[in-house]
Motif scaffolding. Structure first.
Motif, mmCIF file in Angstrom:
data_model
loop_
_atom_site.group_PDB
_atom_site.id
_atom_site.type_symbol
_atom_site.label_atom_id
_atom_site.label_comp_id
_atom_site.label_asym_id
_atom_site.label_seq_id
_atom_site.Cartn_x
_atom_site.Cartn_y
_atom_site.Cartn_z
ATOM 1 N N LYS A 1 0.482 -0.935 0.015
ATOM 2 C CA LYS A 1 -0.016 0.064 0.066
ATOM 3 C C LYS A 1 0.988 1.508 -0.086
ATOM 4 O O LYS A 1 1.881 1.002 -0.119
ATOM 5 N N LEU A 2 0.387 2.783 -0.041
ATOM 6 C CA LEU A 2 0.998 3.528 -0.078
ATOM 7 C C LEU A 2 0.568 4.379 1.139
ATOM 8 O O LEU A 2 -0.942 4.207 1.374
ATOM 9 N N TYR A 3 1.365 4.500 1.791
ATOM 10 C CA TYR A 3 1.279 5.205 2.439
ATOM 11 C C TYR A 3 1.380 6.762 3.213
ATOM 12 O O TYR A 3 1.498 7.511 1.912
ATOM 13 N N ARG A 4 -0.105 7.424 3.518
ATOM 14 C CA ARG A 4 0.207 8.742 3.748
ATOM 15 C C ARG A 4 0.882 9.244 4.178
ATOM 16 O O ARG A 4 0.860 10.813 3.031
ATOM 17 N N GLU A 5 1.543 9.360 4.912
ATOM 18 C CA GLU A 5 2.884 10.135 5.217
ATOM 19 C C GLU A 5 3.878 10.589 4.375
ATOM 20 O O GLU A 5 5.144 11.163 4.287
ATOM 21 N N ASP A 6 3.856 9.803 3.150
ATOM 22 C CA ASP A 6 5.072 8.856 2.169
ATOM 23 C C ASP A 6 4.262 10.117 0.746
ATOM 24 O O ASP A 6 4.622 10.151 -0.619
ATOM 25 N N ARG A 7 3.176 11.104 1.253
ATOM 26 C CA ARG A 7 2.214 11.327 0.130
ATOM 27 C C ARG A 7 3.345 12.010 -0.506
ATOM 28 O O ARG A 7 3.662 11.995 -1.898
ATOM 29 N N GLU A 8 4.450 13.033 -0.112
ATOM 30 C CA GLU A 8 4.232 14.622 -0.535
ATOM 31 C C GLU A 8 5.492 13.629 -1.235
ATOM 32 O O GLU A 8 6.124 14.700 -2.517
ATOM 33 N N ILE A 9 6.457 12.780 -1.117
ATOM 34 C CA ILE A 9 7.459 12.338 -1.457
ATOM 35 C C ILE A 9 7.005 11.580 -3.418
ATOM 36 O O ILE A 9 7.513 12.588 -4.177
ATOM 37 N N ILE A 10 5.865 11.259 -2.799
ATOM 38 C CA ILE A 10 4.930 10.524 -4.296
ATOM 39 C C ILE A 10 4.618 11.698 -5.148
ATOM 40 O O ILE A 10 4.935 11.483 -6.437
ATOM 41 N N TYR A 11 4.110 12.518 -4.798
ATOM 42 C CA TYR A 11 3.406 13.497 -5.019
ATOM 43 C C TYR A 11 5.043 14.571 -6.098
ATOM 44 O O TYR A 11 5.139 14.886 -7.496
ATOM 45 N N LYS A 12 6.185 14.290 -5.738
ATOM 46 C CA LYS A 12 7.296 14.653 -6.060
ATOM 47 C C LYS A 12 7.626 13.980 -7.329
ATOM 48 O O LYS A 12 7.686 14.091 -8.642
ATOM 49 N N LEU A 13 7.574 12.230 -6.871
ATOM 50 C CA LEU A 13 8.470 11.236 -8.272
ATOM 51 C C LEU A 13 7.458 11.834 -9.404
ATOM 52 O O LEU A 13 7.820 11.623 -10.136
ATOM 53 N N CYS A 14 5.556 11.862 -9.112
ATOM 54 C CA CYS A 14 5.068 11.833 -9.885
ATOM 55 C C CYS A 14 4.881 13.128 -11.098
ATOM 56 O O CYS A 14 4.958 13.175 -12.518
ATOM 57 N N GLY B 1 16.794 8.038 2.018
ATOM 58 C CA GLY B 1 15.962 7.468 3.673
ATOM 59 C C GLY B 1 16.589 6.627 4.002
ATOM 60 O O GLY B 1 17.177 5.478 3.402
ATOM 61 N N PRO B 2 15.892 6.151 4.986
ATOM 62 C CA PRO B 2 16.400 5.299 5.794
ATOM 63 C C PRO B 2 16.212 3.719 5.658
ATOM 64 O O PRO B 2 14.950 3.918 4.711
ATOM 65 N N VAL B 3 16.300 2.713 6.084
ATOM 66 C CA VAL B 3 16.131 1.430 5.538
ATOM 67 C C VAL B 3 15.040 1.070 5.720
ATOM 68 O O VAL B 3 14.385 1.076 7.060
ATOM 69 N N GLY B 4 14.215 0.194 4.120
ATOM 70 C CA GLY B 4 13.572 0.121 4.553
ATOM 71 C C GLY B 4 11.895 1.103 4.296
ATOM 72 O O GLY B 4 10.912 0.426 4.416
ATOM 73 N N CYS B 5 12.144 2.679 4.348
ATOM 74 C CA CYS B 5 11.157 3.445 4.101
ATOM 75 C C CYS B 5 10.718 3.126 2.448
ATOM 76 O O CYS B 5 9.338 4.037 2.733
ATOM 77 N N ASP C 1 13.228 10.188 9.994
ATOM 78 C CA ASP C 1 11.958 9.501 11.059
ATOM 79 C C ASP C 1 11.289 8.341 10.597
ATOM 80 O O ASP C 1 10.418 7.559 10.903
ATOM 81 N N ALA C 2 11.496 8.461 9.221
ATOM 82 C CA ALA C 2 10.694 7.573 8.300
ATOM 83 C C ALA C 2 10.360 6.065 8.491
ATOM 84 O O ALA C 2 11.633 5.149 9.187
ATOM 85 N N LYS C 3 9.068 5.584 8.722
ATOM 86 C CA LYS C 3 9.132 3.713 9.076
ATOM 87 C C LYS C 3 10.229 2.743 8.528
ATOM 88 O O LYS C 3 9.636 3.226 7.484
ATOM 89 N N ASP C 4 10.403 1.998 9.235
ATOM 90 C CA ASP C 4 10.721 0.743 8.005
ATOM 91 C C ASP C 4 9.763 -0.139 8.611
ATOM 92 O O ASP C 4 8.580 -0.571 8.808
ATOM 93 N N LYS C 5 9.142 -0.291 6.439
ATOM 94 C CA LYS C 5 6.860 -0.979 5.961
ATOM 95 C C LYS C 5 7.281 -2.177 6.237
ATOM 96 O O LYS C 5 6.508 -1.903 5.301
ATOM 97 N N ARG C 6 9.467 -2.595 6.248
ATOM 98 C CA ARG C 6 9.287 -4.492 5.830
ATOM 99 C C ARG C 6 8.958 -4.711 8.026
ATOM 100 O O ARG C 6 8.747 -5.794 7.835
ATOM 101 N N THR C 7 8.487 -3.772 8.181
ATOM 102 C CA THR C 7 8.643 -4.867 9.964
ATOM 103 C C THR C 7 6.802 -5.393 10.042
ATOM 104 O O THR C 7 6.084 -3.850 9.509
#
Length: 222
Positions: free
Chosen positions: A50-63, A88-92, A216-222
């Protein structure tokens, strides 16, 4: 790919309309692009994606970069002629996003995802031919830059990815800025300079737009 309807992408029997055509221009809809990317992500990575709400700005820039949205790119100080350095951090989610985003604009020339450590393994086997192969005019995204080992061929050590970045920078300058190189990395600017030296770091500023997750982006693999 439907060249007559590049704003409509077919996936798994479903048509995703990610924008509208006005004359010769596509006006993209970010919400619809997100719907498509999440659906494609589930096909590529499994139903838990899934796409995470907190990553919206990153995804918007990339798009915005991928669709060459001039207004947004100017706002975010993104040069569409350069590649992307996504840090970014590992797993973000850096690797997943770069694997996914190239499907968003199928009419554009796609890039190939290559783990940086695989490039070094290739150098250890083939020697400097590997640097020639990856320093060529193909479009690449080098994944996990900075954690790969140093290369070694016939007893000589080589900072393989540093040499490839120098080669690709030279090509970038000599191809009217048409060559695209992307990378993902866990390292910050200081760590990259320590790993590759000031000369490479200077070239990287010309090669890449920096888009960074929060430390501080969370590891989404955990």
């Amino acid at each position: 790919m439907n060249f007559k309807s590049p704003h409509i992408i077919q996936e798994g029997g479903v048509a995703y309309e990610i924008g509208k055509i006005y004359g010769k221009e596509i006006r993209y809809d970010f919400k619809k692009m997100q719907v498509y990317l999440e659906a494609k992500g589930k096909l590529l990575f499994g139903e838990k994606f899934k796409l995470y709400r907190e990553d919206r700005e990153i995804i918007y820039k990339l798009c915005s970069y991928l669709i060459r949205d001039k207004e947004n790119c100017e706002k975010f100080e993104i040069d569409v002629h350069k590649g992307i350095l996504l840090s970014g951090p590992v797993g973000c989610g850096k690797t997943s996003l770069m694997k996914l985003l190239k499907f968003l604009v199928p009419q554009q020339r796609p890039y190939e995802m290559i783990p940086s450590r695989n490039v070094v393994f290739s150098f250890n086997h083939l020697g400097y031919k590997a640097i020639e192969d990856y320093g060529n005019s193909n479009f690449f995204c080098f994944d996990d830059l900075g954690i790969e080992p140093y290369g070694r061929f016939y007893g000589k050590d080589c900072n393989v990815m540093g040499e490839i970045l120098l080669s690709r920078h030279e090509l970038y300058l000599n191809t009217h800025r048409k060559l695209k190189t992307h990378v993902t990395t866990n390292l910050n600017a200081e760590e990259l300079e320590k790993r590759y030296g000031n000369r490479v770091r200077s070239r990287m500023r010309e090669l890449f737009n920096l888009i960074a997750f929060s430390k501080d982006a969370k590891d989404k693999r955990t």
